[in-house]
Design a protein around this motif. Structure first.
Motif, mmCIF file in Angstrom:
data_model
loop_
_atom_site.group_PDB
_atom_site.id
_atom_site.type_symbol
_atom_site.label_atom_id
_atom_site.label_comp_id
_atom_site.label_asym_id
_atom_site.label_seq_id
_atom_site.Cartn_x
_atom_site.Cartn_y
_atom_site.Cartn_z
ATOM 1 N N ARG A 188 0.864 -1.187 0.000
ATOM 2 C CA ARG A 188 0.000 0.000 0.000
ATOM 3 C C ARG A 188 0.894 1.227 0.000
ATOM 4 O O ARG A 188 2.029 1.187 0.487
ATOM 5 N N PRO A 189 0.442 2.343 -0.559
ATOM 6 C CA PRO A 189 1.275 3.541 -0.585
ATOM 7 C C PRO A 189 1.611 3.999 0.836
ATOM 8 O O PRO A 189 0.739 3.990 1.712
ATOM 9 N N PRO A 190 2.859 4.391 1.078
ATOM 10 C CA PRO A 190 3.209 4.885 2.421
ATOM 11 C C PRO A 190 2.526 6.214 2.697
ATOM 12 O O PRO A 190 2.191 6.969 1.777
ATOM 13 N N ARG A 191 2.320 6.492 3.973
ATOM 14 C CA ARG A 191 1.631 7.706 4.396
ATOM 15 C C ARG A 191 2.521 8.508 5.343
ATOM 16 O O ARG A 191 3.454 7.974 5.938
ATOM 17 N N GLY A 192 2.189 9.757 5.491
ATOM 18 C CA GLY A 192 2.976 10.627 6.348
ATOM 19 C C GLY A 192 3.007 10.187 7.788
ATOM 20 O O GLY A 192 3.993 10.430 8.502
ATOM 21 N N ASP A 193 1.955 9.526 8.265
ATOM 22 C CA ASP A 193 1.920 9.088 9.653
ATOM 23 C C ASP A 193 2.549 7.718 9.870
ATOM 24 O O ASP A 193 2.575 7.218 10.993
ATOM 25 N N ASP A 194 3.072 7.102 8.807
ATOM 26 C CA ASP A 194 3.819 5.856 8.964
ATOM 27 C C ASP A 194 5.165 6.145 9.627
ATOM 28 O O ASP A 194 5.747 7.231 9.459
ATOM 29 N N GLY A 195 5.699 5.154 10.329
ATOM 30 C CA GLY A 195 7.004 5.316 10.937
ATOM 31 C C GLY A 195 8.091 5.430 9.879
ATOM 32 O O GLY A 195 8.084 4.726 8.867
ATOM 33 N N CYS A 196 9.040 6.331 10.116
ATOM 34 C CA CYS A 196 10.220 6.480 9.264
ATOM 35 C C CYS A 196 11.408 5.765 9.911
ATOM 36 O O CYS A 196 12.092 4.985 9.265
ATOM 37 N N THR A 212 9.305 6.211 18.122
ATOM 38 C CA THR A 212 8.860 6.127 16.733
ATOM 39 C C THR A 212 8.720 7.528 16.151
ATOM 40 O O THR A 212 7.943 8.342 16.643
ATOM 41 N N VAL A 213 9.481 7.796 15.094
ATOM 42 C CA VAL A 213 9.454 9.085 14.406
ATOM 43 C C VAL A 213 8.857 8.862 13.018
ATOM 44 O O VAL A 213 9.280 7.975 12.283
ATOM 45 N N THR A 214 7.854 9.644 12.671
ATOM 46 C CA THR A 214 7.108 9.422 11.429
ATOM 47 C C THR A 214 7.705 10.201 10.253
ATOM 48 O O THR A 214 8.518 11.112 10.429
ATOM 49 N N HIS A 215 7.261 9.832 9.062
ATOM 50 C CA HIS A 215 7.652 10.584 7.868
ATOM 51 C C HIS A 215 7.204 12.037 7.972
ATOM 52 O O HIS A 215 7.931 12.950 7.556
ATOM 53 N N ARG A 216 6.006 12.268 8.479
ATOM 54 C CA ARG A 216 5.529 13.645 8.631
ATOM 55 C C ARG A 216 6.488 14.439 9.523
ATOM 56 O O ARG A 216 6.845 15.586 9.209
ATOM 57 N N ASN A 217 6.909 13.830 10.634
ATOM 58 C CA ASN A 217 7.864 14.490 11.524
ATOM 59 C C ASN A 217 9.151 14.853 10.782
ATOM 60 O O ASN A 217 9.647 15.982 10.865
ATOM 61 N N VAL A 218 9.707 13.870 10.058
ATOM 62 C CA VAL A 218 11.007 14.045 9.409
ATOM 63 C C VAL A 218 10.922 15.058 8.273
ATOM 64 O O VAL A 218 11.773 15.951 8.145
ATOM 65 N N CYS A 219 9.903 14.935 7.430
ATOM 66 C CA CYS A 219 9.752 15.876 6.319
ATOM 67 C C CYS A 219 9.599 17.305 6.824
ATOM 68 O O CYS A 219 10.087 18.259 6.203
ATOM 69 N N ASN A 220 8.934 17.455 7.954
ATOM 70 C CA ASN A 220 8.667 18.796 8.464
ATOM 71 C C ASN A 220 9.955 19.540 8.797
ATOM 72 O O ASN A 220 10.052 20.743 8.555
ATOM 73 N N ILE A 221 10.960 18.859 9.330
ATOM 74 C CA ILE A 221 12.197 19.550 9.677
ATOM 75 C C ILE A 221 13.181 19.579 8.514
ATOM 76 O O ILE A 221 13.890 20.567 8.307
ATOM 77 N N LEU A 222 13.231 18.508 7.704
ATOM 78 C CA LEU A 222 14.259 18.418 6.670
ATOM 79 C C LEU A 222 13.883 19.112 5.368
ATOM 80 O O LEU A 222 14.772 19.524 4.612
ATOM 81 N N LEU A 223 12.602 19.258 5.098
ATOM 82 C CA LEU A 223 12.176 19.809 3.810
ATOM 83 C C LEU A 223 11.698 21.246 3.919
ATOM 84 O O LEU A 223 11.071 21.779 2.987
#
Length: 534
Positions: A188-196, A212-223
Motif C-alpha cells: 500500500r502507498p506509504p503515508r505521512g503518519d507511517d514510521g520512518c 517512533t518518528v514518522t515521515h511527517r515528523n522528518v519531512c517537516n524539519i528536513l524539507l
C-alpha cells in the motif's frame, strides 16, 4: 515539477483559555513567540524526495566513502532491489526492520530499501553497540528482518524466527534488468503518519526506550528552512555521526532528500569536515576540530548539548552557524538560531516551521515572558511516542491545550525562558539541577563560566556525591585554581567546584556527546585515590 500534496492542514487557532492568567501583553507574546512559521511541506514521505532527484538527475553523485562512490540512479536501483527482497521476506508497511551497520554505502542502500518497503528502520552501529543492547533493540522493536553487512553478520544476535540479510551480498548479485530496473512499490502507498525510523534513547531503567518518528515528523524539519541547511544539488554534506543518533538522520536524509552529495567519513573526522560544505555535529565533536582548517564549510549546525559561546563565535565568523535544540522525541531539533558573533547572547532561537514551544510552570501553566520554566514542544515535530511503554508515554506526551484538536505536546525536561525579542535561552535540564548546601544550582551555569575562560574548549560540571561539585575542563594545560576563582567571581560560593580536573579531551559517548558516566567514574576514582586539583 510534480510534487506530492503536503498533507498540511490549515494552522489551528490557539486556545485562549489556558492563557487567561497572563497579562494581555504576555498572552500576545506567548502566542507570537511560541509558534514557528506555517510552511508547506512538498512531500509526505522523505524517500519520495530522494526518488525525485534520482529520476531527474540519475548520474549525480549521491555518496562517497573511502574512495567508493554511488550515483543517485544506482543508489535508487540498489534500494529498489533490496526493497523487493524485503517484501519477499514478508516485510510490509508498518513493520520495523533492524539496520545494524557501520557508516558505508550499503548503509544507505539498506536505509532507503526499508523506507521503500513501507517499513521503519531501526538503526544501530554494528561495530560499537554491545550485543546485549542489540538483542534488546531487535526484540523490543519486533524487527523480524535484520539488515547488516557481511563483515558484521557473525556478531549480530538473530533470535529464533528472525532473518539476517547482508546488504552488500544482495548488492553484489548479478543485475536482472527485467526485475531490478523497476521502481519498487509496497503493498500500500506509504503515508505521512507511517514510521520512518525508531531510535533508542537512554532510559531511566538502564534499558533504552524506542521512539517512533514518522515521515511527517522528518519531512517537516528536513524539507523546510532552516532545517534544510541550504542543501542543494552540488552541496557536499559530511556524514560523521553514529547512525543510531538522530542527528545522523539530519545528515543522511537531509542530504539525499535535496540531491546533495553525502561524504561518509572514515576514522578521521577532521579529514572529512575539511572537504564538505555542510557539517552537523554536537558541540563536543565540533570543539575538537580546528576551524582554520575547515574554511570550505559554508553551514555548520550543532545540537545535542549546550554550545559554548566561544565555539559558536569562532565558526560563525566564517560560515552560517546554527545553534539548535530538541530531543529525539521532537524530531532532531525543533528550535534553531542563526548565530551572529555580534549578538548580545547565544540562544537556541525560535520554533522551526509548523512547530510550537511553550515555557510552562510545574502545573503546566504558561510562564510570563522572561520567567524561567520547563519547555514543552508541540506541532508537527512531536513524534508518535515510545514503543510499548504506555506509562512513559502518559508522563511525557499529553494533549496540547494551546493547539487543541487532538494534538499532543511533549515534555522536554529542558529549562528555558523567552528573551524580550522572542528567542529561547536554554537554561539546562530539570535533571541537571542539584542542591548544594540547600541551594539550587544549575550545573550548566557553572560550566558556562568555565567555558568563558581563555583557552577553555569544553567544560562539564557534575555532583558525584554530597561533598560538592566537580568540574572537568579541556584542554589539559588549564589552571584549575584560576578556573575555581573564575566561578567564585561570577557565581555564589556554593557553585564553586571543590575540584577542577583539566583533561586533554573530555570522553565522548558513541553519539558524540560528553560521556558523563565516564566522568562520574573518574571523579570517584580520583577522590578515592586522594587526588585533588589545587
Amino acid at each position: 515539477m510534480h510534487q506530492e500534496p503536503s498533507e498540511r492542514a490549515a494552522a489551528p487557532a490557539w486556545s485562549a483559555h489556558p492563557l487567561h492568567e497572563l497579562s494581555e501583553d504576555d498572552r500576545h507574546l506567548f502566542q507570537r513567540f511560541g509558534r514557528g512559521p506555517v510552511a508547506a511541506v512538498p512531500h509526505a514521505c522523505v524517500h519520495h524526495a530522494f526518488e525525485r532527484h534520482a529520476a531527474t538527475d540519475p548520474f549525480a553523485l549521491a555518496a562517497e566513502h573511502l574512495g567508493a562512490t554511488i550515483t543517485y540512479g544506482e543508489l535508487d536501483r540498489q534500494a529498489n532491489r533490496l526493497a523487493a527482497h524485503l517484501a519477499g521476506l514478508g516485510v510490509r508497511p508498518g513493520d520495523h526492520v533492524a539496520l545494524c551497520v557501520r557508516r558505508s554505502i550499503p548503509m544507505l542502500v539498506g536505509l532507503l530499501a526499508v523506507l521503500k518497503a513501507g517499513a521503519a528502520y531501526v538503526p544501530q552501529d554494528a561495530g560499537l553497540t554491545p550485543r546485549p543492547q542489540l538483542d534488546h533493540v531487535i526484540r523490543t522493536s519486533r524487527a523480524r528482518v535484520i539488515l547488516t553487512t557481511s563483515g558484521f553478520a557473525e556478531r549480530i544476535p538473530v533470535p529464533e524466527g528472525h532473518v539476517l540479510v547482508a546488504i552488500d551480498t544482495v548488492m553484489a548479485e548479478p543485475l536482472d534488468r527485467a526485475r531490478d530496473t523497476v521502481a519498487f512499490r509496497p503493498a500500500r502507498p506509504p503515508r505521512g503518519d507511517d514510521g520512518c525510523y525508531v531510535l533508542f534513547t537512554s532510559g531511566t531503567t538502564g534499558r533504552p526506550n524506542g521512539v517512533t518518528v514518522t515521515h511527517r515528523n522528518v519531512c517537516n524539519i528536513l524539507l523546510t528552512a532552516p532545517g534544510d541547511l541550504g542543501m542543494r544539488p552540488g552541496t557536499r554534506v559530511g556524514q560523521i555521526l553514529n547512525v543510531a543518533f538522530d542527528m545522523a538522520a539530519w545528515e543522511i536524509l537531509g542530504c539525499l532528500s535535496h540531491g546533495a552529495t553525502l561524504v561518509i567519513r572514515g576514522k578521521d573526522i577532521a579529514e572529512t569536515v575539511r572537504r564538505v560544505d555542510v557539517v552537523i555535529a554536537t558541540p563536543t565533536v565540533l570543539s575538537r576540530l580546528d576551524p582554520d582548517q575547515c574554511r570550505q564549510v559554508r553551514v555548520a549546525a550543532v545540537a545535542g548539548e549546550p554550545c559554548p559561546r566561544r565555539l559558536a563565535d569562532r565558526w560563525a565568523r566564517f560560515c552560517t552557524f546554527y545553534n539548535a535544540c530538541g530531543p529525539t522525541e521532537t524530531t532532531i531539533v525543533n528550535t534553531m538560531q542563526r548565530h551572529d558573533p555580534a549578538a548580545l547572547r547565544l540562544t537556541i532561537g525560535r520554533p522551526t516551521p509548523n512547530n510550537t514551544v511553550y515555557v510552562l510552570g510545574p502545573d503546566r501553566r504558561p510562564c510570563a515572558i522572561g520567567e524561567t520554566g520547563e519547555m514543552w514542544a508541540g506541532g508537527d515535530g512531536v513524534s508518535a511516542g515510545y514503543l510499548r511503554n504506555p506509562e512513559l508515554n502518559a508522563e511525557r506526551y499529553v494533549p496540547d491545550p494551546f493547539l487543541g484538536g487532538g494534538r499532543m505536546m511533549f515534555r522536554t525536561r529542558d529549562l528555558g525562558r523567552w528573551t524580550p525579542d522572542g528567542e529561547l535561552e536554554h537554561l539546562g535540564r530539570t535533571d541537571d539541577q542539584v542542591k548544594v548546601r540547600g541551594f539550587r544550582v544549575e550545573l550548566d551555569s557553572v560550566s558556562a563560566v568555565l567555558e568563558s575562560l581563555p583557552g577553555c574548549a569544553r567544560a562539564v560540571t557534575l555532583k558525584p556525591d554530597d561533598t560538592g561539585l566537580v568540574s572537568f575542563v579541556s584542554p589539559a594545560h588549564l589552571d584549575p585554581e584560576a578556573a575555581r576563582r573564575a566561578v567564585a567571581t561570577a557565581l555564589p560560593y556554593y557553585c564553586v567546584p571543590r575540584a577542577v580536573h583539566p583533561m586533554a579531551a573530555l570522553p565522548l559517548t558513541s553519539r558524540g556527546k560528553v560521556d558523563k558516566v565516564a566522568l562520574l567514574r573518574l571523579a570517584a576514582e580520583r577522590r578515592t585515590s586522594g587526588e585533588v586539583a589545587s
